[in-house]
Scaffold this active site. Structure first.
Site, PDB file in Angstrom:
ATOM      1  N   ASP A  57      -8.173  -5.882  -5.979  1.00  0.00           N
ATOM      2  CA  ASP A  57      -8.041  -4.679  -5.175  1.00  0.00           C
ATOM      3  C   ASP A  57      -8.299  -3.510  -6.432  1.00  0.00           C
ATOM      4  O   ASP A  57      -7.824  -3.426  -7.235  1.00  0.00           O
ATOM      5  CB  ASP A  57      -6.569  -4.504  -4.861  1.00  0.00           C
ATOM      6  CG  ASP A  57      -6.227  -3.048  -4.064  1.00  0.00           C
ATOM      7  OD1 ASP A  57      -7.233  -2.519  -3.848  1.00  0.00           O
ATOM      8  OD2 ASP A  57      -5.210  -3.021  -3.679  1.00  0.00           O
ATOM      9  N   HIS A 117      -6.169  -6.315  -1.514  1.00  0.00           N
ATOM     10  CA  HIS A 117      -5.015  -5.267  -0.973  1.00  0.00           C
ATOM     11  C   HIS A 117      -4.463  -6.006   0.102  1.00  0.00           C
ATOM     12  O   HIS A 117      -3.097  -5.936   0.052  1.00  0.00           O
ATOM     13  CB  HIS A 117      -5.724  -4.060  -0.213  1.00  0.00           C
ATOM     14  CG  HIS A 117      -4.922  -3.100  -0.196  1.00  0.00           C
ATOM     15  ND1 HIS A 117      -4.283  -2.523  -1.424  1.00  0.00           N
ATOM     16  CD2 HIS A 117      -4.498  -2.447   0.881  1.00  0.00           C
ATOM     17  CE1 HIS A 117      -3.727  -1.271  -0.757  1.00  0.00           C
ATOM     18  NE2 HIS A 117      -3.674  -1.259   0.453  1.00  0.00           N
ATOM     19  N   SER A 161       0.745  -1.296  -0.180  1.00  0.00           N
ATOM     20  CA  SER A 161      -0.077  -0.018   0.106  1.00  0.00           C
ATOM     21  C   SER A 161       0.774   1.321  -0.047  1.00  0.00           C
ATOM     22  O   SER A 161       1.597   1.527  -0.975  1.00  0.00           O
ATOM     23  CB  SER A 161      -0.758   0.218   1.138  1.00  0.00           C
ATOM     24  OG  SER A 161      -1.992   0.906   1.233  1.00  0.00           O
TER      25      SER A 161
END
Length: 457
Positions: free
Chosen positions: A360, A417, A178
């Site tokens: 994601d 994610h 991320s």
């Protein structure tokens, strides 16, 4: 985001208490056990790494030695994990994603047979300072850009390596997900810059970097959301046009270098997409409920758990999964690109792995593909034209691997994610094979790859 007075006060109080307890402590070997924290789940080492001899700010860490190393310990690869956010604690990665023991709904620990320390050493860093259990002596010391983040990480990593002579020559791979799509290139870039000026025995033995579902070139990535959602079938054309308009507003703010406002504009894009789709989470469009990583905060706010980990904070301290104070400090940094840092790593021949969970929608396959194609790197044409290989684990299709020389990009099927949570075994296989250069992650026959540019068609 606004800094909360309560958070600021707590930060200063904990700093004073922290350093009255461990003024000279930089590491802790754990031997005690507790009800919530069984002895076998304890880290090999845990504690604090000061970022500067002139500062009392420190990065909290937990380290797990390899369970079954396939090489002598002095040569066993060492993985470093950085969480995203900005301001989210790497204890999320530790206890919810890829550490050796994971939290259950009943706030107990269970073994993770797909942990990333099966054959590698695994180091989790609460980064930047002020995140998780890390300590910022003043609000002003919390980084506001990636250079400051990298400076602190470099200090922490070099201090960690000095804790034990066995660490000195181990190859280091820096990984994260991320927002660590910025942290990882930043520290990799910084290490290359520092190593060029240091003597051999002072250098960090960096062997590669790996980024999962990473935010690296935010503008290029953000402008893909409308088309991505439309072609997945989650929005119609009218909604797509509305999203495009919102995306362009963010782009214009970046062009005017109104960084904080641009971050706000990106948040509006994602909120709009969330409202249009009604999904449980954009982090994985297949999930019926969001990730349950809030369990990490519940677990780490248990006193006996903190004691087991060697955490030194006041009993009134409330551990936050993600720090609002750190998030506010890096708010204006969010939309700034670090693509040039990845380009530098590749130009220097550093091994780079990008991987994304297929489902994601925030920082996924489409977003990463978009910025990768814009890299200024001599191998980009060959990479774009390289074969996209079908990757199998235990005979089943796990995803797809595309690579050229030191650059590898992986799409993992059935993941979102927090990929190690969604696809634990395949994530473990991916990181192990990439580090060890096995199978599809090994060398390719470059002579078989077309050199004709797709951009010429």
């Amino acid at each position: 985001m606004k800094m909360k007075k309560k958070n600021s006060t707590t930060l200063f109080i904990n700093t004073l208490i922290f350093f009255s307890l461990i003024q000279f402590q930089t590491s802790l070997s754990l031997s005690d056990s507790s009800t919530s924290f069984p002895k076998e789940a304890l880290p090999t080492k845990s504690g604090y790494l000061q970022i500067s001899p002139t500062s009392t700010s420190s990065i909290f860490y937990t380290f797990y030695e390899a369970k079954n190393s396939t090489s002598p310990l002095s040569q066993t690869p060492l993985l470093i994990w950085l969480q995203g956010g900005p301001g989210c604690s790497s204890m999320v990665g530790n206890f919810y994603e890829l550490g050796p023991y994971l939290i259950t709904n009943s706030l107990t620990l269970q073994p993770n047979h797909a942990s990333w320390n099966r054959i590698f050493g695994l180091l989790f860093l609460d980064n930047p300072i002020g995140t998780g259990f890390s300590v910022a002596s003043t609000l002003q010391e919390i980084p506001t850009d990636q250079t400051a983040v990298a400076e602190h990480l470099f200090a922490a990593i070099t201090r960690f390596v000095k804790l034990d002579p066995v660490f000195k020559h181990r190859p280091i791979y820096i990984t994260g997900e991320s927002y660590a799509g910025k942290y990882v290139p930043a520290i990799g870039y910084y290490i290359l810059e520092k190593n060029a000026k240091l003597k051999d025995f002072e250098r960090v033995n960096l062997a590669g970097v790996a980024i999962g579902n990473g935010l690296t070139d935010p503008v290029t990535q953000m402008v893909t959301h409308a088309d991505n959602a439309y072609y997945v079938g989650l929005i119609n054309e009218r909604q797509k046009n509305e999203l495009v308009k919102a995306q362009l507003e963010a782009v214009e703010l970046v062009e005017r270098r109104n960084w904080s406002e641009a971050t706000d504009a990106r948040n509006r894009v994602l909120n709009l997409l969330q409202n249009m789709t009604g999904l449980a989470t954009l982090y994985d469009y297949s999930r019926k409920i969001p990730y349950e990583d809030y369990l990490v905060a519940k677990f780490l706010n248990i006193d006996e758990v903190r004691k087991a980990l060697g955490v030194n904070v006041d009993e009134s301290f409330v551990y936050e999964k993600c720090s609002h104070v750190v998030g506010a400090a890096l708010h204006a940094d969010l939309m700034k690109s670090v693509k040039y840092m990845v380009e530098k790593l590749l130009k220097e021949g550093m091994r780079v792995l990008l991987y994304q969970g297929q489902r994601d929608l925030r920082v996924g396959v489409v977003q990463v593909e978009a910025w990768v194609k814009t890299m200024k790197w001599e191998g980009i044409v060959e990479y774009v034209n390289a074969e996209r290989e079908i990757w199998k684990v235990n005979g089943e299709v796990a995803g797809y691997v595309q690579k050229w020389k030191s650059f590898t990009n992986v799409v993992v099927l059935g993941g979102g994610h927090l990929l190690p949570t969604d696809q634990p075994s395949n994530s473990q296989a991916m990181i192990e094979d990439w580090v060890l250069e096995k199978g599809l992650f090994g060398n390719v026959l470059y002579s078989n790859v077309s050199t004709k540019s797709l951009y010429d068609e």
